[in-house]
Design an enzyme around this catalytic site. Structure first.
Site, PDB file in Angstrom:
ATOM      1  N   ASP A   8       7.436  -7.073   2.380  1.00 22.33           N
ATOM      2  CA  ASP A   8       7.214  -5.701   3.372  1.00 22.33           C
ATOM      3  C   ASP A   8       6.656  -5.756   4.753  1.00 22.33           C
ATOM      4  O   ASP A   8       5.362  -6.412   4.984  1.00 22.33           O
ATOM      5  CB  ASP A   8       6.050  -4.611   2.591  1.00 22.33           C
ATOM      6  CG  ASP A   8       6.743  -4.098   1.227  1.00 22.33           C
ATOM      7  OD1 ASP A   8       7.209  -4.920   0.582  1.00 22.33           O
ATOM      8  OD2 ASP A   8       6.630  -2.879   1.003  1.00 22.33           O
ATOM      9  N   GLU A  39      10.503  -1.324   4.832  1.00 21.34           N
ATOM     10  CA  GLU A  39      10.149   0.253   4.655  1.00 21.34           C
ATOM     11  C   GLU A  39       8.876   0.693   5.401  1.00 21.34           C
ATOM     12  O   GLU A  39       8.578   1.790   5.410  1.00 21.34           O
ATOM     13  CB  GLU A  39       9.975   0.374   3.121  1.00 21.34           C
ATOM     14  CG  GLU A  39       8.848  -0.290   2.526  1.00 21.34           C
ATOM     15  CD  GLU A  39       8.189   0.528   1.467  1.00 21.34           C
ATOM     16  OE1 GLU A  39       8.813   1.744   0.937  1.00 21.34           O
ATOM     17  OE2 GLU A  39       7.236   0.042   1.026  1.00 21.34           O
ATOM     18  N   ASN A  40       8.264  -0.384   5.837  1.00 22.19           N
ATOM     19  CA  ASN A  40       7.057   0.202   6.386  1.00 22.19           C
ATOM     20  C   ASN A  40       6.657  -0.376   7.886  1.00 22.19           C
ATOM     21  O   ASN A  40       5.446  -0.672   8.579  1.00 22.19           O
ATOM     22  CB  ASN A  40       5.758  -0.845   5.574  1.00 22.19           C
ATOM     23  CG  ASN A  40       5.475  -0.316   4.353  1.00 22.19           C
ATOM     24  OD1 ASN A  40       5.686  -1.222   3.318  1.00 22.19           O
ATOM     25  ND2 ASN A  40       5.131   1.022   3.972  1.00 22.19           N
ATOM     26  N   HIS A  68       9.171   4.505   1.189  1.00 20.39           N
ATOM     27  CA  HIS A  68       9.047   5.312   2.360  1.00 20.39           C
ATOM     28  C   HIS A  68      10.209   5.125   3.141  1.00 20.39           C
ATOM     29  O   HIS A  68      10.286   5.333   4.425  1.00 20.39           O
ATOM     30  CB  HIS A  68       8.147   4.170   3.081  1.00 20.39           C
ATOM     31  CG  HIS A  68       6.607   4.242   2.788  1.00 20.39           C
ATOM     32  ND1 HIS A  68       6.149   3.228   1.883  1.00 20.39           N
ATOM     33  CD2 HIS A  68       5.798   5.074   3.019  1.00 20.39           C
ATOM     34  CE1 HIS A  68       4.945   3.488   1.575  1.00 20.39           C
ATOM     35  NE2 HIS A  68       4.705   4.874   2.191  1.00 20.39           N
ATOM     36  N   HIS A 151      11.718  -3.001  -6.144  1.00 26.00           N
ATOM     37  CA  HIS A 151      10.505  -2.347  -5.192  1.00 26.00           C
ATOM     38  C   HIS A 151       9.755  -1.574  -6.210  1.00 26.00           C
ATOM     39  O   HIS A 151       9.889  -0.394  -6.656  1.00 26.00           O
ATOM     40  CB  HIS A 151      11.034  -1.253  -4.080  1.00 26.00           C
ATOM     41  CG  HIS A 151      10.001  -1.192  -2.994  1.00 26.00           C
ATOM     42  ND1 HIS A 151       9.711  -1.918  -2.166  1.00 26.00           N
ATOM     43  CD2 HIS A 151       9.263  -0.009  -2.838  1.00 26.00           C
ATOM     44  CE1 HIS A 151       8.862  -1.261  -1.361  1.00 26.00           C
ATOM     45  NE2 HIS A 151       8.610  -0.314  -1.754  1.00 26.00           N
ATOM     46  N   HIS A 176       6.935  -3.778  -2.431  1.00 27.78           N
ATOM     47  CA  HIS A 176       5.921  -2.733  -2.598  1.00 27.78           C
ATOM     48  C   HIS A 176       4.457  -2.877  -2.608  1.00 27.78           C
ATOM     49  O   HIS A 176       3.718  -2.011  -2.122  1.00 27.78           O
ATOM     50  CB  HIS A 176       6.516  -1.850  -3.752  1.00 27.78           C
ATOM     51  CG  HIS A 176       5.778  -0.710  -3.792  1.00 27.78           C
ATOM     52  ND1 HIS A 176       5.585   0.352  -2.790  1.00 27.78           N
ATOM     53  CD2 HIS A 176       4.909  -0.125  -4.839  1.00 27.78           C
ATOM     54  CE1 HIS A 176       4.903   1.582  -3.356  1.00 27.78           C
ATOM     55  NE2 HIS A 176       4.422   1.078  -4.456  1.00 27.78           N
ATOM     56  N   HIS A 178       2.485  -5.250  -1.582  1.00 26.64           N
ATOM     57  CA  HIS A 178       1.937  -5.945  -0.528  1.00 26.64           C
ATOM     58  C   HIS A 178       1.023  -7.221  -0.668  1.00 26.64           C
ATOM     59  O   HIS A 178       0.067  -7.514   0.138  1.00 26.64           O
ATOM     60  CB  HIS A 178       1.240  -4.688   0.552  1.00 26.64           C
ATOM     61  CG  HIS A 178       2.067  -3.849   1.198  1.00 26.64           C
ATOM     62  ND1 HIS A 178       1.697  -3.074   2.424  1.00 26.64           N
ATOM     63  CD2 HIS A 178       3.455  -3.464   0.744  1.00 26.64           C
ATOM     64  CE1 HIS A 178       2.880  -2.217   2.513  1.00 26.64           C
ATOM     65  NE2 HIS A 178       3.683  -2.295   1.653  1.00 26.64           N
TER      66      HIS A 178
HETATM   67 FE   LIG Z   1       5.542  -1.179   1.404  1.00 26.95          FE
HETATM   68 FE   LIG Z   2       6.830   0.980  -1.060  1.00 28.30          FE
END
Ligand SMILES: [Fe+2]
Ligand SMILES: [Fe+2]
Length: 271
Positions: A8, A39-40, A68, A151, A176, A178
């Protein structure tokens, strides 16, 4: 073939370490294909089209997403029109984007990539196991190398998916949470596995966000903006070696690159 899966990417610090460091990482580690969960990327939530373009230009071959994915509407068109970005396959059929794709490695080898979301401690989604079966069934014949970005939140969910797909895909790699897990292994059927490949962004943080902000909301219930942190930026991911004749993994290794290392490479390049 060696594949790098980047965990991520969080905010500008995460994007920047990828943009600045990926060329050197590709070279140092003889990486053939780069997949990155983004996604972040947009200020900690979602992805903007210009970030997408810059990451692809910097050497990312395929972008995966997660819960996200739709935080920025601007990315909908890119999700619909581009074959090198995917979103979880177990979302409604009406949701923008595709759940799987086939990219071509520089040596001409096709690489299938599938994005699936877990449903333990997460927003309810369709069955990830049925969805991955569907995507595998519709993979074109001849695609031997297949990477699944699962994820998901729960390690039990991750391990179940890994074992479910053992011998059917080259790697099941988690994103996901992190937080990189120290459980990288190649299962008996030849599938490389790791619960989570970690986060690419500021590690002096809580999952990439400012410690004071997250702590304030958590302890007082007063909502505040979870701004992206800035300290101790690292790129986390995993390197997977794959036998391209049958798609089985032969090795998996965690990768952690600190910002200072990237700065040193850049300084050496310019000297
Ligand atoms: Fe994430
Ligand atoms: Fe996520």
């Amino acid at each position: 073939m060696r594949i790098l899966m980047i965990g991520d990417i969080v905010g500008k610090p995460g994007r920047k370490i990828v943009l600045d460091g990926l060329a050197a990482i590709r070279q140092h580690h003889a990486v053939d294909v780069v997949i990155a969960n983004a996604e972040n990327s947009a200020d900690g939530s979602g992805l903007m089209p210009d970030h997408y373009k810059k990451l692809i230009d910097a050497g990312v071959d395929c972008i995966t997403m997660g819960d996200h994915v739709y935080r920025r509407r601007d990315i909908y068109d890119t999700l619909e029109s581009s074959s090198d970005i995917i979103k979880p396959a177990n979302y409604p059929t009406e949701s923008p984007g595709r759940g799987a794709t086939v990219i071509t490695a520089p040596n001409g080898q096709p690489v299938g990539v599938i994005n699936i979301q877990g449903r333990v401690f997460m927003k309810p989604v369709d069955c990830p196991f049925q969805a991955v079966d569907r995507e595998l069934k519709s993979m074109p014949a001849g695609v031997k190398v297949i990477i699944v970005d699962f994820h998901a939140e729960a390690t039990s969910d991750m391990q179940t998916m890994g074992r479910y797909l053992d011998g059917r895909v080259s790697a099941v790699l988690g994103t996901h949470t992190h937080v990189a897990t120290a459980d990288e292994q190649v299962f008996p059927g030849g599938t490389a596995f790791q619960c989570d490949v970690g986060m690419t962004g500021p590690h002096e943080s809580i999952l990439g966000r400012r410690i004071d902000r997250v702590t304030e909301t958590t302890t007082t219930f007063r909502p505040v903006a979870f701004a992206v942190a800035s300290g101790d930026v690292r790129l986390h991911g995993s390197l997977v070696d794959i036998n391209t004749t049958d798609g089985t993994a032969t090795a998996i290794e965690r990768l952690a690159v600190r910002r200072a290392e990237v700065d040193q490479w850049l300084a050496e390049d310019h000297s």
